[in-house]
Design an enzyme around this catalytic site. Structure first.
Site, mmCIF file in Angstrom:
data_model
loop_
_atom_site.group_PDB
_atom_site.id
_atom_site.type_symbol
_atom_site.label_atom_id
_atom_site.label_comp_id
_atom_site.label_asym_id
_atom_site.label_seq_id
_atom_site.Cartn_x
_atom_site.Cartn_y
_atom_site.Cartn_z
ATOM 1 C CB SER A 7 -0.960 0.049 1.175
ATOM 2 O OG SER A 7 -1.528 1.375 1.200
ATOM 3 C CG HIS A 32 -4.019 -1.463 -1.666
ATOM 4 N ND1 HIS A 32 -5.284 -1.962 -2.065
ATOM 5 C CD2 HIS A 32 -4.381 -0.568 -0.779
ATOM 6 C CE1 HIS A 32 -6.206 -1.743 -1.274
ATOM 7 N NE2 HIS A 32 -5.992 -0.737 -0.453
ATOM 8 C CG ASP A 34 -5.555 2.595 1.007
ATOM 9 O OD1 ASP A 34 -6.396 1.826 0.814
ATOM 10 O OD2 ASP A 34 -4.455 2.398 1.473
ATOM 11 C CG MET A 36 -8.115 7.634 2.284
ATOM 12 S SD MET A 36 -7.286 7.409 3.899
ATOM 13 C CE MET A 36 -6.362 6.074 3.763
ATOM 14 C CG HIS A 65 -9.993 0.764 -0.555
ATOM 15 N ND1 HIS A 65 -9.626 0.430 0.416
ATOM 16 C CD2 HIS A 65 -11.282 0.856 -0.285
ATOM 17 C CE1 HIS A 65 -10.503 0.503 1.376
ATOM 18 N NE2 HIS A 65 -11.633 0.756 0.894
ATOM 19 C CG MET A 67 -11.208 3.696 1.918
ATOM 20 S SD MET A 67 -10.136 3.625 3.083
ATOM 21 C CE MET A 67 -8.363 3.387 2.316
ATOM 22 C CG MET A 136 -11.635 -2.090 4.944
ATOM 23 S SD MET A 136 -9.944 -1.713 4.144
ATOM 24 C CE MET A 136 -9.121 -0.907 5.651
ATOM 25 C CG ASP A 174 -5.904 -2.496 3.582
ATOM 26 O OD1 ASP A 174 -5.010 -2.303 4.201
ATOM 27 O OD2 ASP A 174 -6.350 -1.620 2.613
#
Length: 219
Positions: A7, A32, A34, A36, A65, A67, A136, A174
């Site tokens: 990540s 990966h 993330d 946000m 991903h 979020m 998660m 994760d």
């Protein structure tokens, strides 16, 4: 096949391209990412432009991903930027089935994400529409958190549901994944392991990834 997905949330963003090339050389299977928005989770990270930059420096699958609130509005941009896999939070989607089909129609592999307190029943009717489920094992928003132990039972139950239904759906995990617990998480039924600080805070990325892959061979 078991996969390691570093990540970049834990990477050095001042030298991100170098960091990604390093983990690819070290044996990573996916990258990966993330995303946000400061609303769905209390943090803000990056957008499609960073994914586009990553696409230019790695041949590995890019696992995004989301979020974020209203993920439907951003899915096409992330896929166009180079995302190979896009996962969305069940808690953020009003029409989850439609959102998952939009990911596939845009040209990426769709996944659905469950927060630690979200039950498996919320994805029962979309399991046939996804390529993977991301469990998660920490509350999302920040890196470096400790693995929530009851996630193991959640992974076991999800694995049984997928197996009983005869579906070809991978389980990604994760949060708090490290050399010391990766084998146990694998035995619970996980296929893909997202690791941030356990890799990027190690002086030798190759040694960190190799140690995890060695543990995955344990029975």
């Amino acid at each position: 096949m078991k996969l390691i997905a570093p990540s970049i949330l834990s990477a050095d963003f001042s030298r991100l391209a170098e960091e990604v090339r390093a983990v690819e050389k070290a044996g990573a299977d996916w990258i990966h990412v993330d995303v946000m928005d400061g609303h769905f989770v209390p943090n803000i990270t990056l957008g499609p432009l960073v994914v586009e930059a990553l696409r230019a420096v790695t041949s590995l699958p890019i696992d995004v991903h989301l979020m974020i609130e209203n993920p439907d509005a951003y899915i096409p941009a992330f896929v166009q930027a180079g995302a190979d896999l896009v996962s969305v939070q069940v808690e953020a989607c009003v029409h989850l089935n439609r959102t998952l089909h939009r990911i596939r129609e845009a040209g990426a592999r769709p996944g659905v994400v469950l927060n630690p307190a979200t039950g498996l029943e919320t994805i029962e009717w979309v399991l046939d529409a996804v390529d993977f489920v991301l469990v998660m094992s920490v509350n999302p928003g920040f890196g470096g958190q400790h693995f929530i132990e009851n996630s193991l039972e959640k992974i076991r139950r999800l694995h049984r549901r997928i197996t009983d239904a005869g579906l070809n759906v991978q389980i990604e995990v994760d949060g708090g994944i490290k050399e010391e617990n990766i084998a146990e998480v694998s035995r619970a039924g996980a296929d893909i392991f997202v690791a941030g600080s356990a890799i990027f805070q190690c002086p030798d990325y190759g040694a960190a990834i190799a140690a995890m892959k060695k543990r995955l061979l344990e029975r």
